[in-house]
Design a protein around this motif. Structure first.
Motif, PDB file in Angstrom:
ATOM      1  N   LEU A  63       0.797  -1.230   0.000  1.00 34.56           N
ATOM      2  CA  LEU A  63       0.000   0.000   0.000  1.00 34.56           C
ATOM      3  C   LEU A  63       0.827   1.276   0.000  1.00 34.56           C
ATOM      4  O   LEU A  63       0.502   2.199  -0.767  1.00 34.56           O
ATOM      5  CB  LEU A  63      -0.969  -0.004   1.180  1.00 34.56           C
ATOM      6  N   PRO A  64       1.857   1.407   0.819  1.00 35.67           N
ATOM      7  CA  PRO A  64       2.644   2.661   0.761  1.00 35.67           C
ATOM      8  C   PRO A  64       3.237   2.927  -0.626  1.00 35.67           C
ATOM      9  O   PRO A  64       3.242   4.068  -1.086  1.00 35.67           O
ATOM     10  CB  PRO A  64       3.750   2.427   1.801  1.00 35.67           C
ATOM     11  N   GLN A  65       3.700   1.892  -1.297  1.00 36.61           N
ATOM     12  CA  GLN A  65       4.247   2.062  -2.642  1.00 36.61           C
ATOM     13  C   GLN A  65       3.150   2.449  -3.634  1.00 36.61           C
ATOM     14  O   GLN A  65       3.359   3.291  -4.503  1.00 36.61           O
ATOM     15  CB  GLN A  65       4.928   0.765  -3.104  1.00 36.61           C
ATOM     16  N   ILE A  66       1.985   1.834  -3.472  1.00 37.73           N
ATOM     17  CA  ILE A  66       0.858   2.148  -4.364  1.00 37.73           C
ATOM     18  C   ILE A  66       0.453   3.611  -4.183  1.00 37.73           C
ATOM     19  O   ILE A  66       0.255   4.345  -5.154  1.00 37.73           O
ATOM     20  CB  ILE A  66      -0.328   1.195  -4.091  1.00 37.73           C
ATOM     21  N   ILE A  67       0.315   4.037  -2.912  1.00 32.12           N
ATOM     22  CA  ILE A  67      -0.096   5.423  -2.633  1.00 32.12           C
ATOM     23  C   ILE A  67       0.952   6.402  -3.155  1.00 32.12           C
ATOM     24  O   ILE A  67       0.608   7.423  -3.764  1.00 32.12           O
ATOM     25  CB  ILE A  67      -0.342   5.609  -1.118  1.00 32.12           C
ATOM     26  N   THR A  68       2.230   6.086  -2.940  1.00 33.03           N
ATOM     27  CA  THR A  68       3.304   6.957  -3.439  1.00 33.03           C
ATOM     28  C   THR A  68       3.247   7.075  -4.958  1.00 33.03           C
ATOM     29  O   THR A  68       3.401   8.171  -5.508  1.00 33.03           O
ATOM     30  CB  THR A  68       4.678   6.406  -3.003  1.00 33.03           C
ATOM     31  N   ALA A  69       3.000   5.975  -5.642  1.00 33.84           N
ATOM     32  CA  ALA A  69       2.925   5.992  -7.105  1.00 33.84           C
ATOM     33  C   ALA A  69       1.740   6.817  -7.580  1.00 33.84           C
ATOM     34  O   ALA A  69       1.854   7.596  -8.541  1.00 33.84           O
ATOM     35  CB  ALA A  69       2.839   4.566  -7.638  1.00 33.84           C
ATOM     36  N   ILE A  70       0.606   6.688  -6.905  1.00 32.84           N
ATOM     37  CA  ILE A  70      -0.589   7.456  -7.294  1.00 32.84           C
ATOM     38  C   ILE A  70      -0.349   8.949  -7.087  1.00 32.84           C
ATOM     39  O   ILE A  70      -0.637   9.770  -7.971  1.00 32.84           O
ATOM     40  CB  ILE A  70      -1.830   6.977  -6.500  1.00 32.84           C
ATOM     41  N   VAL A  71       0.175   9.311  -5.922  1.00 31.65           N
ATOM     42  CA  VAL A  71       0.442  10.726  -5.633  1.00 31.65           C
ATOM     43  C   VAL A  71       1.454  11.281  -6.627  1.00 31.65           C
ATOM     44  O   VAL A  71       1.288  12.385  -7.159  1.00 31.65           O
ATOM     45  CB  VAL A  71       0.924  10.904  -4.180  1.00 31.65           C
ATOM     46  N   SER A  72       2.491  10.519  -6.897  1.00 33.15           N
ATOM     47  CA  SER A  72       3.511  10.959  -7.851  1.00 33.15           C
ATOM     48  C   SER A  72       2.917  11.159  -9.236  1.00 33.15           C
ATOM     49  O   SER A  72       3.226  12.130  -9.926  1.00 33.15           O
ATOM     50  CB  SER A  72       4.637   9.924  -7.898  1.00 33.15           C
ATOM     51  N   GLY A  73       2.043  10.244  -9.638  1.00 37.00           N
ATOM     52  CA  GLY A  73       1.392  10.366 -10.946  1.00 37.00           C
ATOM     53  C   GLY A  73       0.510  11.593 -11.042  1.00 37.00           C
ATOM     54  O   GLY A  73       0.532  12.313 -12.044  1.00 37.00           O
ATOM     55  N   VAL A  74      -0.247  11.835  -9.982  1.00 37.08           N
ATOM     56  CA  VAL A  74      -1.143  13.000  -9.987  1.00 37.08           C
ATOM     57  C   VAL A  74      -0.333  14.289  -9.983  1.00 37.08           C
ATOM     58  O   VAL A  74      -0.627  15.223 -10.746  1.00 37.08           O
ATOM     59  CB  VAL A  74      -2.110  12.944  -8.776  1.00 37.08           C
ATOM     60  N   VAL A  75       0.693  14.353  -9.144  1.00 36.52           N
ATOM     61  CA  VAL A  75       1.527  15.561  -9.088  1.00 36.52           C
ATOM     62  C   VAL A  75       2.226  15.778 -10.425  1.00 36.52           C
ATOM     63  O   VAL A  75       2.323  16.912 -10.910  1.00 36.52           O
ATOM     64  CB  VAL A  75       2.548  15.467  -7.929  1.00 36.52           C
ATOM     65  N   GLY A  76       2.691  14.699 -11.041  1.00 31.35           N
ATOM     66  CA  GLY A  76       3.344  14.825 -12.346  1.00 31.35           C
ATOM     67  C   GLY A  76       2.401  15.258 -13.442  1.00 31.35           C
ATOM     68  O   GLY A  76       2.812  15.872 -14.430  1.00 31.35           O
ATOM     69  N   ALA A  77       1.116  14.960 -13.267  1.00 34.77           N
ATOM     70  CA  ALA A  77       0.134  15.297 -14.295  1.00 34.77           C
ATOM     71  C   ALA A  77      -0.507  16.667 -14.088  1.00 34.77           C
ATOM     72  O   ALA A  77      -1.337  17.080 -14.899  1.00 34.77           O
ATOM     73  CB  ALA A  77      -0.953  14.222 -14.333  1.00 34.77           C
ATOM     74  N   ILE A  78      -0.156  17.370 -13.029  1.00 32.31           N
ATOM     75  CA  ILE A  78      -0.778  18.668 -12.741  1.00 32.31           C
ATOM     76  C   ILE A  78      -0.655  19.644 -13.914  1.00 32.31           C
ATOM     77  O   ILE A  78      -1.657  20.274 -14.279  1.00 32.31           O
ATOM     78  CB  ILE A  78      -0.241  19.261 -11.418  1.00 32.31           C
ATOM     79  N   PRO A  79       0.515  19.795 -14.532  1.00 31.55           N
ATOM     80  CA  PRO A  79       0.570  20.722 -15.679  1.00 31.55           C
ATOM     81  C   PRO A  79      -0.383  20.321 -16.814  1.00 31.55           C
ATOM     82  O   PRO A  79      -1.035  21.182 -17.404  1.00 31.55           O
ATOM     83  CB  PRO A  79       2.027  20.635 -16.148  1.00 31.55           C
ATOM     84  N   GLN A  80      -0.504  19.027 -17.075  1.00 26.78           N
ATOM     85  CA  GLN A  80      -1.426  18.572 -18.117  1.00 26.78           C
ATOM     86  C   GLN A  80      -2.875  18.814 -17.708  1.00 26.78           C
ATOM     87  O   GLN A  80      -3.710  19.189 -18.533  1.00 26.78           O
ATOM     88  CB  GLN A  80      -1.204  17.087 -18.404  1.00 26.78           C
ATOM     89  N   LEU A  81      -3.180  18.592 -16.418  1.00 27.13           N
ATOM     90  CA  LEU A  81      -4.538  18.829 -15.939  1.00 27.13           C
ATOM     91  C   LEU A  81      -4.896  20.315 -16.040  1.00 27.13           C
ATOM     92  O   LEU A  81      -6.013  20.669 -16.435  1.00 27.13           O
ATOM     93  CB  LEU A  81      -4.679  18.354 -14.492  1.00 27.13           C
ATOM     94  N   ILE A  82      -3.959  21.182 -15.681  1.00 25.88           N
ATOM     95  CA  ILE A  82      -4.207  22.628 -15.780  1.00 25.88           C
ATOM     96  C   ILE A  82      -4.416  23.029 -17.241  1.00 25.88           C
ATOM     97  O   ILE A  82      -5.340  23.780 -17.566  1.00 25.88           O
ATOM     98  CB  ILE A  82      -3.046  23.416 -15.135  1.00 25.88           C
ATOM     99  N   ASP A  83      -3.566  22.497 -18.124  1.00 28.32           N
ATOM    100  CA  ASP A  83      -3.692  22.811 -19.549  1.00 28.32           C
ATOM    101  C   ASP A  83      -5.039  22.335 -20.088  1.00 28.32           C
ATOM    102  O   ASP A  83      -5.723  23.063 -20.815  1.00 28.32           O
ATOM    103  CB  ASP A  83      -2.550  22.172 -20.340  1.00 28.32           C
TER     104      ASP A  83
END
Length: 85
Positions: free
Chosen positions: A13-33
């Motif tokens: 679970l900690p690895q899964i949560i870290t991967a999800i958070v990392s993915g969302v944070v990495g996608a923020i510029p695309q989400l804003i665009d």
């Protein structure tokens, strides 16, 4: 087998949560665009949206009046119940 599967999932679970958070944070510029593009498209289509709503207004009003007219007995009964309560 189920307890082992659950234990493995809980351990990962900690690895899964870290991967999800990392993915969302990495996608923020695309989400804003994408949000800016959506807002711009909506603003550009606003005249067409307003025209469509205005054209449908008679049907919308007729439907509302018909629904209220059909519900008058229930509305009267509800009013009586409210007054007597």
């Amino acid at each position: 087998a189920l307890p082992q599967i659950i234990t493995a999932i809980v351990a990962a679970l900690p690895q899964i949560i870290t991967a999800i958070v990392s993915g969302v944070v990495g996608a923020i510029p695309q989400l804003i665009d994408a949000g800016i593009q959506l807002l711009t498209a909506l603003i550009g289509a606003l005249p067409q949206i307003i025209t469509t709503i205005v054209a449908a207004l008679p049907q919308i009003i007729a439907s509302i009046v018909s629904a209220i007219g059909g519900a008058i007995p229930q509305l009267v009964q509800a009013g009586i119940q409210l007054l007597t309560a």
